[in-house]
Design a protein around this motif. Structure first.
Motif, PDB file in Angstrom:
ATOM      1  N   GLU A   1       0.824  -1.208   0.000  1.00 27.62           N
ATOM      2  CA  GLU A   1       0.000   0.000   0.000  1.00 27.62           C
ATOM      3  C   GLU A   1       0.860   1.262   0.000  1.00 27.62           C
ATOM      4  O   GLU A   1       0.540   2.247  -0.676  1.00 27.62           O
ATOM      5  CB  GLU A   1      -0.973  -0.009   1.187  1.00 27.62           C
ATOM      6  N   GLN A   2       1.978   1.242   0.720  1.00 31.26           N
ATOM      7  CA  GLN A   2       2.888   2.393   0.697  1.00 31.26           C
ATOM      8  C   GLN A   2       3.506   2.556  -0.685  1.00 31.26           C
ATOM      9  O   GLN A   2       3.620   3.674  -1.198  1.00 31.26           O
ATOM     10  CB  GLN A   2       3.992   2.230   1.743  1.00 31.26           C
TER      11      GLN A   2
ATOM     12  N   ALA B   1       0.877   3.943  -2.967  1.00 35.40           N
ATOM     13  CA  ALA B   1       0.635   5.363  -2.677  1.00 35.40           C
ATOM     14  C   ALA B   1       1.700   6.241  -3.321  1.00 35.40           C
ATOM     15  O   ALA B   1       1.388   7.276  -3.932  1.00 35.40           O
ATOM     16  CB  ALA B   1       0.583   5.595  -1.161  1.00 35.40           C
TER      17      ALA B   1
ATOM     18  N   THR C   1      -0.548  14.349  -1.801  1.00 34.13           N
ATOM     19  CA  THR C   1      -0.514  13.381  -0.706  1.00 34.13           C
ATOM     20  C   THR C   1      -1.497  12.269  -1.069  1.00 34.13           C
ATOM     21  O   THR C   1      -2.671  12.543  -1.321  1.00 34.13           O
ATOM     22  CB  THR C   1      -0.922  14.020   0.632  1.00 34.13           C
TER      23      THR C   1
ATOM     24  N   ARG D   1      -3.237   8.661   0.093  1.00 28.54           N
ATOM     25  CA  ARG D   1      -3.546   7.753   1.203  1.00 28.54           C
ATOM     26  C   ARG D   1      -4.223   6.523   0.603  1.00 28.54           C
ATOM     27  O   ARG D   1      -5.247   6.650  -0.074  1.00 28.54           O
ATOM     28  CB  ARG D   1      -4.464   8.432   2.211  1.00 28.54           C
TER      29      ARG D   1
ATOM     30  N   GLY E   1      -5.870   2.954   1.568  1.00 26.03           N
ATOM     31  CA  GLY E   1      -6.396   2.097   2.625  1.00 26.03           C
ATOM     32  C   GLY E   1      -6.734   0.733   2.074  1.00 26.03           C
ATOM     33  O   GLY E   1      -7.075   0.589   0.899  1.00 26.03           O
TER      34      GLY E   1
ATOM     35  N   VAL F   1      -8.598   4.942  -2.089  1.00 30.00           N
ATOM     36  CA  VAL F   1      -7.530   5.915  -2.301  1.00 30.00           C
ATOM     37  C   VAL F   1      -8.067   7.331  -2.122  1.00 30.00           C
ATOM     38  O   VAL F   1      -9.180   7.639  -2.566  1.00 30.00           O
ATOM     39  CB  VAL F   1      -6.934   5.770  -3.724  1.00 30.00           C
TER      40      VAL F   1
ATOM     41  N   ASP G   1      -4.805  14.217  -2.344  1.00 36.33           N
ATOM     42  CA  ASP G   1      -4.992  15.597  -1.904  1.00 36.33           C
ATOM     43  C   ASP G   1      -3.893  16.464  -2.497  1.00 36.33           C
ATOM     44  O   ASP G   1      -2.715  16.112  -2.439  1.00 36.33           O
ATOM     45  CB  ASP G   1      -4.959  15.673  -0.375  1.00 36.33           C
TER      46      ASP G   1
END
Length: 153
Positions: free
Chosen positions: A53-54, A57, A85, A87, A89, A102, A105
C-alpha cells in the motif's frame, strides 16, 4: 465500459517478490530493492520494511502529479511547489476478499481553489493509475483537504 489498452507500450517495469507481505521485492534492473513487512493492524509484526500500500501510494501520487503538472502547463497555470498526498487504505470487502480505497490531496500554493480543483479533475482523466483504478477502487480527490466534485473537466 471495457478498458482502453495503450496503443503502444513505452516502458515496462518488472519486479520480483518472494515471501509475500513479509518478504522481499526487487526490480529486474536493480534500481529498487525493498524489504516487506505487514503492518500490525493487519496482523503482522510491523517490522522495518515497507508494504504494497505504501508503494502504491508513492507510485500513484508521483504519476498523478506528473499528469497534473502536464495539464497545468498546457493551461498556463503555475503548479510549481505543489505536492500530492496519497492515502491508500486496505480492508475486507465483506465477500471474502480485500479492497483498496484511495484519497489524493493537492497542495498548490500558486493556484486558486477553482483552478486547483479543475486541474485535479483533468489530471484524474489523464493519469494511467486513475484510469486503471476507475470503477474498481474508490478514489476521492481533494484540494488542501476539501473534497472536489469530480464532474469537472
Amino acid at each position: 465500459m471495457p478498458p482502453t489498452p495503450p496503443k503502444k507500450i513505452l516502458y515496462t517495469a518488472e519486479a520480483v517478490t518472494e515471501g509475500g507481505r513479509t518478504g522481499h521485492g526487487r526490480t529486474s534492473d536493480g534500481r529498487l530493492e525493498v524489504q516487506l513487512s505487514a503492518p500490525e493492524s493487519m496482523g503482522g509484526q510491523g517490522g522495518p520494511g515497507t508494504n504494497p500500500e505504501q508503494l502504491f501510494a508513492i507510485g500513484y501520487a508521483a504519476c498523478f502529479q506528473s499528469a497534473l503538472l502536464g495539464v497545468a502547463q498546457g493551461h498556463h497555470l503555475d503548479a510549481s511547489d505543489s505536492h500530492i498526498t496519497a492515502r491508500v487504505g486496505i480492508g475486507p470487502t465483506g465477500s471474502g476478499g480485500f479492497g483498496l480505497q484511495v484519497a489524493l490531496d493537492l497542495y498548490a500554493p500558486h493556484l486558486s481553489p477553482a483552478d486547483a480543483a479543475d486541474l485535479m479533475a483533468r489530471a484524474d482523466k489523464r493519469c494511467p493509475y486513475s484510469n486503471a483504478t476507475r470503477g474498481n477502487v474508490e478514489v476521492t480527490l481533494s484540494v488542501e483537504g476539501k473534497a472536489i466534485e469530480q464532474t469537472a473537466a
